[in-house]
Motif scaffolding. Sequence first.
Motif, mmCIF file in Angstrom:
data_model
loop_
_atom_site.group_PDB
_atom_site.id
_atom_site.type_symbol
_atom_site.label_atom_id
_atom_site.label_comp_id
_atom_site.label_asym_id
_atom_site.label_seq_id
_atom_site.Cartn_x
_atom_site.Cartn_y
_atom_site.Cartn_z
ATOM 1 N N ILE A 64 -24.885 5.829 -81.658
ATOM 2 C CA ILE A 64 -24.388 4.974 -80.579
ATOM 3 C C ILE A 64 -24.970 5.412 -79.241
ATOM 4 O O ILE A 64 -25.359 4.576 -78.391
ATOM 5 N N ARG A 122 -27.215 3.074 -76.921
ATOM 6 C CA ARG A 122 -26.831 2.769 -75.539
ATOM 7 C C ARG A 122 -27.998 3.035 -74.594
ATOM 8 O O ARG A 122 -28.238 2.257 -73.646
ATOM 9 N N ARG A 148 -28.650 -5.083 -77.747
ATOM 10 C CA ARG A 148 -27.202 -5.228 -77.575
ATOM 11 C C ARG A 148 -26.517 -5.367 -78.942
ATOM 12 O O ARG A 148 -25.439 -4.790 -79.167
ATOM 13 N N SER A 149 -27.126 -6.134 -79.836
ATOM 14 C CA SER A 149 -26.547 -6.301 -81.184
ATOM 15 C C SER A 149 -26.536 -4.978 -81.947
ATOM 16 O O SER A 149 -25.552 -4.637 -82.632
ATOM 17 N N TYR A 160 -26.398 -2.039 -80.645
ATOM 18 C CA TYR A 160 -25.366 -1.189 -80.027
ATOM 19 C C TYR A 160 -23.971 -1.578 -80.538
ATOM 20 O O TYR A 160 -23.156 -0.717 -80.897
ATOM 21 N N GLN A 161 -23.670 -2.896 -80.585
ATOM 22 C CA GLN A 161 -22.375 -3.349 -81.061
ATOM 23 C C GLN A 161 -22.180 -3.029 -82.551
ATOM 24 O O GLN A 161 -21.078 -2.660 -82.986
ATOM 25 N N LYS A 167 -21.364 0.615 -82.888
ATOM 26 C CA LYS A 167 -19.976 0.857 -82.493
ATOM 27 C C LYS A 167 -19.010 0.425 -83.605
ATOM 28 O O LYS A 167 -18.006 1.104 -83.889
ATOM 29 N N GLY A 168 -19.321 -0.705 -84.254
ATOM 30 C CA GLY A 168 -18.477 -1.148 -85.373
ATOM 31 C C GLY A 168 -18.534 -0.177 -86.546
ATOM 32 O O GLY A 168 -17.508 0.116 -87.181
#
Length: 353
Positions: A132, A136, A174-175, A177-178, A181-182
Amino acid sequence: MATKIENSSKRADRIIARITTWLAGLLFVALLVWAGVIGWRLFQYEETNDAQVEEYINPINSKVTGYIRKIKYKENQAVKAGDTLVVLDDRDYVLPVAEAEASLANTQAQLEVLGSNVQTSQRTSQASQAQIGAARARLEEQQKEYNRYRQLLADEAVTRQQFERVETALQVARSDYQALKGNYATSLSRVGEVRAQRPVLLAELKRRQVALQKAQLDLSYTIITAPYDGKMGRQTIQEGQLIQAGQPLAYIVNEDAGKWVTANFKETQLRNMHVGQPVKIKTDAYPDQVFNGRIESLSPATGARFSLLPPDNATGNFIKVTQRIPVRIQLTDKSERTVQLAAGMNALVTVEK
């Protein structure tokens, strides 16, 4: 000649009369003395021959079902606490112990696997957390790149195609990164889920331990031992006999609890009796020996009231009968004298008023 015979006959009659008179007088005096002694004893003492020596005679029961493999005692044998009396066939109880041990080992192995899974999940979450950070950083760099190209596009320094390529790269970053995080949240949830299984396995481990203890306890019951020092009674069992759980196997006289005498006095004799009063005891087995004791307690009710079917005077068939009260008498002599007494012996109890 006839006069001499007549005189001799009269003299013999006088001697016989004198002897008879003396014998009658001696008998009368003896009867007076005997009556005086009896009267004095009745005035001075309370007696009863309705008394017996008592001991605690307890059954030895089997706690499990099985066949008798060995009998280790004989009739009337003195035993010590812990001595083996009966050995049962334990083959039906060895297998449950082995099964319980295997089940316990299986649960312990599951706990170890669970611990390993927790560590693996923690490492996975730590790796996801590190990814992550990298994602980022890439997202921030791509955002800067996007801002720069947007300004260049406004100045018409780059083409629309170049700007869209940078915008797409920003969306991809961005995808990513998300998604990371998931994945990190999922790994943390998995760690919590694996940890939540630990109390369940610990409870199962406790249950398996208790099951093993129960199996071991049942196995230990196949060896029946004496509960205390005592003397065995009659042997009524044989080797190879099938016995059931709870079945009495033998009777043992408890020597540790001591002996006492239960004397059943008439209710009219209790007027002057009290706890602690000294008592003299004679037994039919040893009539020349006097045993000392003291009153330990008086029964709160008559013996008839403690019977299986106590009398009911309201039935209309009332006949007044002198009732008897059980009195417990503790033997105060040393054990060397009382050891010869056995439960059930008849006794004569004398209590001074």
